[in-house]
Design an enzyme around this catalytic site. Sequence first.
Site, short mmCIF file in Angstrom:
data_model
loop_
_atom_site.label_atom_id
_atom_site.label_comp_id
_atom_site.label_asym_id
_atom_site.label_seq_id
_atom_site.Cartn_x
_atom_site.Cartn_y
_atom_site.Cartn_z
N CYS A 142 0.83 -1.21 0.00
CA CYS A 142 0.00 0.00 0.00
C CYS A 142 0.86 1.27 0.00
CB CYS A 142 -1.00 -0.04 1.15
SG CYS A 142 -2.39 1.10 0.89
N HIS A 235 -4.29 -4.86 -0.07
CA HIS A 235 -4.03 -5.48 1.24
C HIS A 235 -4.52 -6.92 1.27
CE1 HIS A 235 -2.80 -1.87 3.52
NE2 HIS A 235 -3.68 -1.21 2.77
N GLU A 237 -3.28 -9.08 2.95
CA GLU A 237 -3.08 -9.55 4.34
C GLU A 237 -4.25 -9.24 5.26
OE1 GLU A 237 -1.96 -5.23 4.76
OE2 GLU A 237 -1.90 -6.77 3.19
#
Length: 305
Positions: A142, A235, A237
């Site tokens: 990001c 993202h 994750e």
Amino acid sequence: MPLRLPDKLPAVDILKKENIFVMNESRAHTQMVRPLKIVVLNLMPLKITTETDLIRLLSNNPLQMEVNFMKLKSHTPKNTPIEHMMMFYKDFDVLKRQKWDGMIVTGAPIELLDFEDVEYWEEIKEIFDWARTHVTSTLYICWAAQAGLYHFYGVPKYPLTKKMFGIFKQRPLVQDLPIFRGFDDLFMMPHSRHTEVRREDIDRVKELTIIAESPESGVSMVMARNGREFFFTGHLEYAPDTLDKEYKRDFGKRDDVEIPYNYYIDNNPDKGPLVTWRSHAHLLFSNWINYYVYQETPYNIDEIK
């Protein structure tokens, strides 16, 4: 996976409840293997949440890894207890004396600032430059992805007219890359950002290859130096409830808050999120560790250059 983590790190208990195998330092010392050494520069405000998210994905691998957390000297976090930072994080000045098999640099909630106006920009540049000669492969996520593309390659970022917020379909552009081993023709990726990088700027840089993008959310993954650097604008994750928490935190407090795209069941926040990115997230991190870290790093870690 036998992940070596500091004793008493909060993520250990959280992940054990999810039946994810982690190993504290005390037990790991009884195994006579060289673990892969991973360092995480965690710039996110809710550091314990981010630690847990990343460790959850790194755990999907049979290799033993030792995870360390890096902090900045030029910035003091406001949302994480100082006791936690003192116990589990070390300054760059300490960790830079070592070499590392892999590194992850997270996003940060500062994307609307010009890079040069970020209070820790000078330290970030030093860390980025250091990683090129001390780490086998680095993931920039990001804001860190935008910062790395700007610092190394001069790629600018642009403000969006509205926040890129939700789950967006991505298409791998180089199907035979090891990072996409086992991927489908499309995969989903969460995004939460107010700025973007653009294809036309990246295409001008011969050292960069766009490896995944979306007609809705734009460039999502860029590779450089044969996989020694990856830049992810989204993202993967994120935990299932991360966008939900962000939406509920900001709703009614900001003018630009919309329901995250393609996220809630029937687009109804009361019904909760529909998780569509988890499997590819695990696969991507596993592929990165296997093909770009484990298979590329020398046994003698000091030979990384």
